[in-house]
Design a protein around this motif. Structure first.
Motif, PDB file in Angstrom:
ATOM      1  N   PHE A 165       0.887  -1.170   0.000  1.00 20.98           N
ATOM      2  CA  PHE A 165       0.000   0.000   0.000  1.00 20.98           C
ATOM      3  C   PHE A 165       0.921   1.215   0.000  1.00 20.98           C
ATOM      4  N   ALA A 166       1.316   1.681  -1.199  1.00 20.27           N
ATOM      5  CA  ALA A 166       2.308   2.743  -1.341  1.00 20.27           C
ATOM      6  C   ALA A 166       1.657   3.995  -1.920  1.00 20.27           C
ATOM      7  N   VAL A 167       1.876   5.134  -1.267  1.00 23.79           N
ATOM      8  CA  VAL A 167       1.245   6.398  -1.667  1.00 23.79           C
ATOM      9  C   VAL A 167       2.333   7.428  -1.957  1.00 23.79           C
ATOM     10  N   LYS A 168       2.270   8.012  -3.146  1.00 21.54           N
ATOM     11  CA  LYS A 168       3.187   9.104  -3.511  1.00 21.54           C
ATOM     12  C   LYS A 168       2.403  10.410  -3.479  1.00 21.54           C
ATOM     13  N   PHE A 169       2.780  11.301  -2.550  1.00 20.00           N
ATOM     14  CA  PHE A 169       2.171  12.629  -2.448  1.00 20.00           C
ATOM     15  C   PHE A 169       3.030  13.618  -3.238  1.00 20.00           C
ATOM     16  N   TYR A 170       2.429  14.338  -4.174  1.00 21.93           N
ATOM     17  CA  TYR A 170       3.146  15.352  -4.945  1.00 21.93           C
ATOM     18  C   TYR A 170       2.922  16.714  -4.270  1.00 21.93           C
ATOM     19  N   THR A 171       3.714  17.023  -3.254  1.00 23.17           N
ATOM     20  CA  THR A 171       3.514  18.258  -2.499  1.00 23.17           C
ATOM     21  C   THR A 171       4.337  19.389  -3.103  1.00 23.17           C
TER      22      THR A 171
END
Length: 717
Positions: free
Chosen positions: A151-157
């Motif tokens: 369960f991998a999440v990439k946040f583009y902040t």
């Protein structure tokens, strides 16, 4: 805090050698090794690739037992680097995945807790890309294997990309990254014949885990219903490790990350999972894709457990131990925001396959702790991408590119896309006006944790307690969930070819729960239980929580009702079309996916008109559906009662404890299938007509997802 001496740390997972005395796995013995071959100093000692003898292959080098891992640990770095580059281009683990685009929305301004920009104001939305995956299988394996799920999440902040990389299980098999290559080598297909694929029911895996009792807690999770989720959309997510939040004033808090699905937490049963893998090996990937295409956007809530160093010191376990969780009774989960996935990838390879998640990718306001497993992942994930994606410039692949502007002096390398102008690629400089400047206090600043300790290999005493939380997890499951755990252990261990490993597994389980160990022993035909495995720690840490209501799947039924649940309406020539319409339309209005299933696809002559069947018993068998409706019609009922495939469809729905709505004379189909009608449960509804009352009852049964009170041993059908 007391510390384990190096000798006591080697006692974990001990076995019995030829002399009858305990033998530590992997430790050279004067009289011979565990496999019967003489172990001499010339050829059998564990060494690095340069031939340097390795004194301790269990623990990474740290500054103090709870201190940070050291970059100078060449044994760890060589081991992980070689492992990371074993195969190209497929991921070594998490090879089979599915992904989607979406956004994260903060519930409030959380700046008092963290300086992370994505949590700085209420309603702020940050783009995300999320990849779900199995762990052990290769790209061509099945979706429904018993396994942990990535369960991998990439946040583009706006301050850079943050990769929150985790699993659907809050703990892990091992405590130290030094053992990660060994774990994966053990669970992967055995190297001499390449079998089994995407399965842990084989000798090498169980040989390893029963010699490493720290795996006990994770084994309970994987052998539970959490190991075979109904859908990627219906499972939790956890970052596993303890991280830090740091606010603008430099105040730090320790945190654990939790993702909770609004769709609820639901699972498959083993018989169902096995049959789905044959009918549709892409079951989970298809489910995620079709839900998003239909506008049924899956949603999760992000929460954190927030606690201090002082609180952590008082726990009976160590928060730096990845095989432990913090019970929510001790530290409740604080909601931070929600994540919605609302767009499928445009190209599977360009996005889902080329996305690169790295635990090293964090942003200001978030920092690491000294978790020895996390330390290895920080190195390993980046290192893996170098070979998998062809070099150091994988960050320029569009799916990996940050939305924040990138300015640095890194140049060239394989697959470089950026075209830099000018002659300056260094700092300090004057020729480019000093640019790019260091950000100073406005940039990422590591938490100033004091480090002063001796260099050594080992672990804190609390790391040696392996069974309290495994025991808590088992006690927290509902009776049918406990039965599934025993059945899973029984199945897995029955596949082993070495009886001694089975006995060692039961010996391990005796330290978790005697009743569970006895049930598994009964599965394996053991007449006597083996002695429990020796404990690595004699300290007797008393757990604060014996049973946690949050650990059962039943604790999170969901908030979306029956939306996206797949309902089969069984039809044949002569089915009452009015009754079909009366039940199908209200279910679709509530968001259910309704399919008319019969002996073949296409048109049939029904009572009162024609029906267009969009699935058949052959191409869409019972396990692919969440519930079944059998419509009335005397001619159809007789035809279905004589159809073996139709009866098997009905039996599987009943056996897997799914809701059944049987209208009028259609109950004769149940009788033909051998299903008892004398004591129907809440999920088996026998009604005379598809009226509003029948619909309400069926919707309620479908919201419960499954009706385990139907389970008997042996099954009735």
């Amino acid at each position: 805090m007391s510390e384990l001496a190096s000798a006591s740390s080697l006692s974990e997972g001990n076995d019995t050698g030829k002399s009858g005395k305990p033998v530590a796995p992997g430790v050279c013995q004067a009289a011979g090794s565990l496999d019967g071959h003489r172990c001499d100093a010339s050829g059998r000692r564990l060494t690095t690739n340069q031939g340097v003898p390795v004194s301790d292959n269990q623990h990474s080098l740290k500054a103090g037992l709870r201190g940070p891992a050291l970059l100078k640990d060449f044994v760890l770095r060589e081991k992980l680097t070689h492992f990371d580059h074993e195969r190209i281009p497929e991921r070594i683990v998490h090879a089979r995945g599915s992904a989607a685009h979406g956004y994260f929305e903060s519930y409030a301004d959380h700046s008092a807790l963290t300086a992370a920009a994505l949590l700085s104001e209420k309603g702020k939305r940050t783009p995300v890309f999320v990849r779900f995956s199995t762990v052990a299988g290769e790209r061509g394996s099945k979706d429904t294997a018993r396994d942990a799920r990535g369960f991998a999440v990439k946040f583009y902040t706006e301050e850079g990309n943050w990769d929150l990389v985790g699993n659907n299980i809050p703990v892990f098999f091992i405590q130290d990254a030094m053992k990660f290559p060994d774990l994966v080598h053990a669970v992967k297909a055995e190297p001499h014949h390449g079998m089994p694929q995407a399965a842990s029911a084989h000798d090498t895996f169980w040989d390893f885990v029963t010699l490493m009792p720290e795996t006990a807690h994770m084994l309970m999770w994987v052998m539970s219903d959490h190991g075979i989720p109904r859908s990627y959309r219906m499972m939790k997510g956890f970052a596993v490790h303890t991280f830090r939040f740091i606010n603008r004033e430099g105040k730090a808090s320790l945190v654990k990350f939790h993702w909770t699905p609004k769709q609820g937490t639901h699972s498959l049963v083993w018989d169902e999972a096995v049959k789905i893998s044959g009918a549709d090996p892409d079951y989970h990937r298809r489910d995620l894709w079709e839900a998003i295409e239909a506008g049924e956007y899956p949603e999760w809530e992000l929460g954190v457990q927030v606690f201090s160093e002082e609180q952590a010191e008082q726990f009976s376990f160590d928060v730096l131990d990845a095989t432990k969780l913090i019970p929510e009774e001790l530290v409740p989960v604080t909601p931070l925001g929600r994540m919605v996935l609302n767009r499928n990838p445009d190209n599977f390879f360009a996005e889902t396959e080329q996305v690169a998640f790295c635990t090293a990718h964090i942003v200001p306001g978030i920092d690491f702790t000294n978790d020895p497993l996390l330390a290895g992942r920080i190195h390993s994930y980046v290192d893996t991408q170098l070979s998998r994606l062809g070099g150091p410039n994988f960050h320029e692949i569009p799916i990996n590119a940050p939305v924040a502007p990138v300015h640095n002096n890194q140049r060239d390398g394989m697959h470089r896309q950026a075209v830099h102008r000018g002659r300056v690629a260094y700092e300090p400089n004057s020729l480019a006006g000093g640019c790019p400047f260091q950000a100073g206090g406005a940039g990422f600043v590591s938490f100033p944790e004091q480090v002063a300790a001796d260099e050594l290999r080992g672990k804190p005493e609390k790391f040696a307690e392996h069974y309290n939380q495994a025991r808590m997890f088992y006690a927290s499951q509902a009776p049918h969930e406990q039965k599934h755990i025993a059945d899973a252990f029984g199945f897995e261990l029955s596949k082993l070819t070495v009886p001694a490993i089975r006995h060692r597994a039961v010996a391990l389980l005796r330290n978790v729960d005697e009743t569970l160990a006895q049930k598994v022993a009964d599965h394996l035909g053991m007449r006597e239980l083996p002695e429990p495995l020796p404990l690595a720690s004699k300290q007797g840490y008393q757990p604060e929580v014996q049973r946690s209501e949050h650990l059962s799947l039943l604790a999170h039924p969901g908030e979306v009702g029956i939306r996206t649940r797949k309902v089969a309406i069984m039809c044949a020539a002569g089915t009452d079309a009015a009754e079909v319409q009366a039940i199908a339309q209200p279910l679709m209005d509530k968001g259910a996916v309704v399919r008319l299933v019969g002996p073949h696809v296409g048109l049939i002559q029904a009572k009162g008109g024609e029906l267009d069947l969009d699935a058949s018993f052959a191409n869409s068998p019972g396990p692919l559906f969440d519930a079944l409706v059998i419509a009335p019609g005397s001619e159809a009922v007789k035809s279905l009662s004589d159809d073996g495939q139709a009866l098997e469809f009905v039996k599987e729905q009943f056996r897997h404890c799914k809701p059944l709505l049987v209208i009028g004379e259609a109950r004769e189909v149940l009788q033909a299938a051998g299903i008892p009608l004398d004591n129907p449960d809440k999920g088996l509804l026998l009604v005379s007509k598809a009226d509003d009352k029948a619909l309400r009852q069926f919707v309620s049964a479908l919201e419960a997802h499954r009706h385990p009170e139907r389970e008997t041993d042996p099954p009735r059908v």
